[in-house]
Motif scaffolding. Structure first.
Motif, PDB file in Angstrom:
ATOM      1  N   ALA A  70       4.577   2.610 -11.585  1.00 41.59           N
ATOM      2  CA  ALA A  70       4.839   3.412 -10.394  1.00 41.59           C
ATOM      3  C   ALA A  70       3.564   3.553  -9.561  1.00 41.59           C
ATOM      4  O   ALA A  70       2.452   3.465 -10.088  1.00 41.59           O
ATOM      5  CB  ALA A  70       5.354   4.785 -10.806  1.00 41.59           C
ATOM      6  N   PRO A  71       3.716   3.765  -8.258  1.00 38.13           N
ATOM      7  CA  PRO A  71       2.526   3.983  -7.419  1.00 38.13           C
ATOM      8  C   PRO A  71       1.762   5.223  -7.874  1.00 38.13           C
ATOM      9  O   PRO A  71       2.359   6.269  -8.119  1.00 38.13           O
ATOM     10  CB  PRO A  71       3.126   4.188  -6.019  1.00 38.13           C
ATOM     11  N   MET A  72       0.436   5.080  -7.985  1.00 39.74           N
ATOM     12  CA  MET A  72      -0.409   6.191  -8.416  1.00 39.74           C
ATOM     13  C   MET A  72      -1.626   6.282  -7.497  1.00 39.74           C
ATOM     14  O   MET A  72      -2.394   5.320  -7.396  1.00 39.74           O
ATOM     15  CB  MET A  72      -0.883   5.990  -9.858  1.00 39.74           C
ATOM     16  N   CYS A  73      -1.779   7.417  -6.817  1.00 41.40           N
ATOM     17  CA  CYS A  73      -2.904   7.592  -5.901  1.00 41.40           C
ATOM     18  C   CYS A  73      -4.227   7.486  -6.651  1.00 41.40           C
ATOM     19  O   CYS A  73      -4.392   8.099  -7.712  1.00 41.40           O
ATOM     20  CB  CYS A  73      -2.802   8.936  -5.201  1.00 41.40           C
ATOM     21  N   LEU A  95      -4.902  -2.369 -11.311  1.00 38.93           N
ATOM     22  CA  LEU A  95      -3.540  -2.888 -11.164  1.00 38.93           C
ATOM     23  C   LEU A  95      -3.383  -4.237 -11.845  1.00 38.93           C
ATOM     24  O   LEU A  95      -2.347  -4.535 -12.446  1.00 38.93           O
ATOM     25  CB  LEU A  95      -3.176  -2.986  -9.678  1.00 38.93           C
ATOM     26  N   GLY A  96      -4.423  -5.058 -11.760  1.00 38.38           N
ATOM     27  CA  GLY A  96      -4.364  -6.363 -12.413  1.00 38.38           C
ATOM     28  C   GLY A  96      -4.242  -6.251 -13.916  1.00 38.38           C
ATOM     29  O   GLY A  96      -3.583  -7.073 -14.559  1.00 38.38           O
ATOM     30  N   HIS A  97      -4.859  -5.215 -14.494  1.00 33.02           N
ATOM     31  CA  HIS A  97      -4.800  -5.064 -15.946  1.00 33.02           C
ATOM     32  C   HIS A  97      -3.400  -4.670 -16.400  1.00 33.02           C
ATOM     33  O   HIS A  97      -2.934  -5.104 -17.452  1.00 33.02           O
ATOM     34  CB  HIS A  97      -5.822  -4.030 -16.415  1.00 33.02           C
ATOM     35  N   TYR A  98      -2.704  -3.858 -15.598  1.00 37.51           N
ATOM     36  CA  TYR A  98      -1.327  -3.518 -15.949  1.00 37.51           C
ATOM     37  C   TYR A  98      -0.454  -4.773 -15.935  1.00 37.51           C
ATOM     38  O   TYR A  98       0.420  -4.946 -16.788  1.00 37.51           O
ATOM     39  CB  TYR A  98      -0.752  -2.492 -14.969  1.00 37.51           C
ATOM     40  N   ALA A  99      -0.701  -5.644 -14.961  1.00 40.65           N
ATOM     41  CA  ALA A  99       0.054  -6.902 -14.891  1.00 40.65           C
ATOM     42  C   ALA A  99      -0.276  -7.789 -16.081  1.00 40.65           C
ATOM     43  O   ALA A  99       0.615  -8.395 -16.691  1.00 40.65           O
ATOM     44  CB  ALA A  99      -0.263  -7.623 -13.584  1.00 40.65           C
ATOM     45  N   LEU A 100      -1.550  -7.879 -16.420  1.00 38.79           N
ATOM     46  CA  LEU A 100      -1.996  -8.687 -17.548  1.00 38.79           C
ATOM     47  C   LEU A 100      -1.319  -8.256 -18.849  1.00 38.79           C
ATOM     48  O   LEU A 100      -0.965  -9.091 -19.688  1.00 38.79           O
ATOM     49  CB  LEU A 100      -3.517  -8.562 -17.694  1.00 38.79           C
ATOM     50  N   ALA A 110       0.621   4.808  -2.591  1.00 36.80           N
ATOM     51  CA  ALA A 110       1.052   5.168  -1.241  1.00 36.80           C
ATOM     52  C   ALA A 110       0.068   4.629  -0.205  1.00 36.80           C
ATOM     53  O   ALA A 110      -1.111   4.982  -0.207  1.00 36.80           O
ATOM     54  CB  ALA A 110       1.175   6.683  -1.129  1.00 36.80           C
ATOM     55  N   THR A 111       0.569   3.774   0.663  1.00 38.50           N
ATOM     56  CA  THR A 111      -0.246   3.032   1.615  1.00 38.50           C
ATOM     57  C   THR A 111       0.202   3.407   3.026  1.00 38.50           C
ATOM     58  O   THR A 111       1.356   3.179   3.402  1.00 38.50           O
ATOM     59  CB  THR A 111      -0.096   1.518   1.369  1.00 38.50           C
ATOM     60  N   ALA A 112      -0.702   3.983   3.790  1.00 36.47           N
ATOM     61  CA  ALA A 112      -0.324   4.596   5.061  1.00 36.47           C
ATOM     62  C   ALA A 112      -0.009   3.572   6.139  1.00 36.47           C
ATOM     63  O   ALA A 112      -0.705   2.557   6.274  1.00 36.47           O
ATOM     64  CB  ALA A 112      -1.436   5.524   5.538  1.00 36.47           C
ATOM     65  N   VAL A 113       1.009   3.878   6.919  1.00 36.09           N
ATOM     66  CA  VAL A 113       1.401   2.996   8.021  1.00 36.09           C
ATOM     67  C   VAL A 113       0.649   3.341   9.293  1.00 36.09           C
ATOM     68  O   VAL A 113       0.687   2.590  10.271  1.00 36.09           O
ATOM     69  CB  VAL A 113       2.920   3.043   8.262  1.00 36.09           C
ATOM     70  N   GLN A 114      -0.040   4.487   9.304  1.00 37.17           N
ATOM     71  CA  GLN A 114      -0.899   4.899  10.414  1.00 37.17           C
ATOM     72  C   GLN A 114      -2.162   5.521   9.824  1.00 37.17           C
ATOM     73  O   GLN A 114      -2.123   6.096   8.720  1.00 37.17           O
ATOM     74  CB  GLN A 114      -0.204   5.947  11.297  1.00 37.17           C
ATOM     75  N   LEU A 445      10.131   3.380 -14.166  1.00 32.94           N
ATOM     76  CA  LEU A 445       8.838   3.343 -13.488  1.00 32.94           C
ATOM     77  C   LEU A 445       7.912   4.311 -14.200  1.00 32.94           C
ATOM     78  O   LEU A 445       8.180   5.513 -14.269  1.00 32.94           O
ATOM     79  CB  LEU A 445       8.995   3.713 -12.013  1.00 32.94           C
ATOM     80  N   VAL A 446       6.849   3.795 -14.753  1.00 35.63           N
ATOM     81  CA  VAL A 446       5.926   4.568 -15.578  1.00 35.63           C
ATOM     82  C   VAL A 446       4.599   4.678 -14.835  1.00 35.63           C
ATOM     83  O   VAL A 446       4.116   3.694 -14.277  1.00 35.63           O
ATOM     84  CB  VAL A 446       5.728   3.898 -16.949  1.00 35.63           C
ATOM     85  N   ALA A 447       4.012   5.861 -14.840  1.00 32.09           N
ATOM     86  CA  ALA A 447       2.768   6.067 -14.114  1.00 32.09           C
ATOM     87  C   ALA A 447       1.626   6.424 -15.058  1.00 32.09           C
ATOM     88  O   ALA A 447       0.919   5.558 -15.551  1.00 32.09           O
ATOM     89  CB  ALA A 447       2.968   7.148 -13.045  1.00 32.09           C
ATOM     90  N   ARG A 448       1.483   7.709 -15.357  1.00 38.90           N
ATOM     91  CA  ARG A 448       0.287   8.162 -16.074  1.00 38.90           C
ATOM     92  C   ARG A 448       0.123   7.529 -17.442  1.00 38.90           C
ATOM     93  O   ARG A 448      -0.996   7.359 -17.921  1.00 38.90           O
ATOM     94  CB  ARG A 448       0.324   9.688 -16.193  1.00 38.90           C
TER      95      ARG A 448
END
Length: 482
Positions: A70-73, A95-100, A110-114, A445-448
């Protein structure tokens, strides 16, 4: 053709990284041998592969299993200069390590559109073409490990322009949950926006002159600014596609801008964007429509909402109404026709007076997700459901995805035997369909838990007795068969 003993590189990267023999997190068929160094350990009978570890196709994208990060700030991008809002090598490392380690889908936070839609000055953005290359680097590495990359597009609304949370404790003599980001630390006090404007609309209810407050007073967006927001959301989605991102998610949860528009408590506008359910959902519908129009038909589109804001029992909720599970079900039934593929079900975050009713169980969000899934299917529509939050026990996660999982959780049946045993069983039961009953969700979706244990997917599979592929570089430390 290259000789079989050549260490093959991932072909589309400008640097060498080995191509995995089998994508990590992918189960081996029960009759096959794995990439374990101990071949004798695979002669015994293996249990059936649970749904949690089966592939999930979504449009042209296939997830190698049903576990997503899950997205994590992280509050870890530059707040000024030419790299403002651009991802860095830190994001590749995390993020790459989670994929690995086997996650099927890895979301950028969360990625801002403005620019003024960031939560903090150090949050990422995708409002500029200059931010595309950094996102592509992260996305390319995530995909080089066999995972799919995702980005969550967001606008913080009245919760914008605060500092990174670890800076809050540095405020001398003050104990509070948030600290306002002033212009001196690259904040934007005068450009915090929301459906409503004025000092009475700060998130924590404290005026800007109150030193104990942690949020700025917003100003109300005009209709022209709302129209620009829709265009900016679509432009950010286009940039995500150009960056090679596989999945796009719209963030309409946790009290951020779109959630603020959905709720009758925080949206008391008198124009076409306020009042009725249709008006309060109008902005979200316009954004979904605009994004779907500019991204490829093959690109999956997710939506995250707070399925309830836990305000129904408060004085405000009784006075104005609130966004609740019934509202979420009504919205969910609209989504397939709009081109949304998965509803990511969370809760809360829109008001400090929220009163969480956990139904005497820590899997309350999962139960809500299951209720929404059942309602949409009863309506004859197809919408994938993602369950998020409090998924730290395997028994709970297993029940969410398997048939009959909801009934087993309600009856209190499950396996004990240690925390990872519980985590593994939970992960399976969330997505499994059993005894004629539907699963509680299609994806977890897992975060922490990933921050605590990046190898969580590998550990869960091990405790479940599922023989899955490990990264080439980690085979020597592969968990032994139980």
């Amino acid at each position: 053709m290259a000789p079989p003993n050549l260490n093959q590189p991932v072909p589309y990267l400008p640097y060498f990284t080995p191509q995995h023999i089998v994508s990590p997190g992918t189960p081996f068929p029960p009759s096959s041998s794995s990439n374990s160094s101990n071949s004798n350990s695979h002669q015994q009978q293996q249990p059936p592969i649970p749904t949690l570890f089966t592939p999930l196709p979504i449009r042209s994208t296939t997830l190698r299993n049903r576990i997503a990060v899950a997205p994590m700030c992280q509050y870890s991008t530059a707040s000024r200069g030419p790299s403002t809002g651009a991802l860095t090598d830190y994001h590749i490392a995390t993020l790459g390590h989670y994929a690995l380690k086997g996650a099927a889908l890895v979301f950028v936070e969360a990625t801002a559109v403005q620019p003024h839609g960031r939560i903090s000055p150090n949050c990422p953005g995708l409002w500029s073409d200059a931010q595309i290359p950094a996102l592509r680097r992260v996305s390319d590495f995530v995909k080089s490990q066999g995972a799919r990359s995702g980005v969550q597009l967001a606008h913080a609304g009245r919760k914008a322009s605060t500092v990174a949370p670890w800076l809050v404790s540095r405020e001398p003599g003050v104990k509070k949950m948030s600290v306002r980001a002033t212009a001196e630390v690259d904040g934007w006090p005068g450009e915090v926006v929301g459906p409503m404007g004025g000092e009475e609309w700060t998130w924590d209810g404290k005026r800007s002159s109150d030193a104990s407050g942690g949020f700025w007073a917003p100003r109300a967006l005009t209709e022209d600014e709302i129209a620009q927001l829709v265009r900016d959301w679509a432009s950010a989605a286009e940039r995500a596609v150009w960056a090679g991102v596989d999945v796009i998610e719209i963030h309409a949860a946790h009290g951020y801008l779109l959630h603020q528009f959905l709720s009758p408590i925080t949206n008391q506008r008198s124009d076409k964007y306020g009042g009725s359910f249709a008006n309060r959902t109008r902005l979200l519908v316009e954004i979904i429509t605009a994004i779907r129009a500019v991204i490829p038909a093959t690109t999956p589109l997710f939506l995250r909402i707070s399925t309830t804001e836990w305000m129904a029992e408060t004085a405000l909720g009784k006075q104005h109404g609130s966004w609740d599970v019934d509202s979420s079900i009504r919205l969910a039934k609209m989504l397939p026709g709009l081109g949304v593929d998965l509803l990511d079900c969370s809760s809360g975050g829109n008001h400090p007076q929220q009163r969480i009713q956990m139904y005497d169980s820590k899997d309350y969000q999962t139960r809500i997700a299951a209720r929404i899934r059942a309602a949409v299917q009863k309506d004859g529509q197809q919408l994938l459901i993602g369950a998020v939050g409090l998924i730290t026990e395997a028994e709970q996660a297993r029940d969410i995805v398997e048939e009959g999982g909801a009934a087993r959780l309600a009856n209190g049946n499950g396996d004990g035997g240690g925390e990872i045993d519980k985590e593994a069983q939970a992960a399976v039961q969330m997505t499994e369909a059993r005894d004629g009953n539907a699963p509680m969700a299609d994806v977890i979706l897992v975060a922490r838990q990933f921050m605590r244990e990046p190898e969580w997917v590998l550990r869960v599979a091990w405790k479940l007795g599922v023989d899955i592929a490990w990264p080439n570089q980690f085979l020597r430390v592969r968990f032994p068969k139980l």
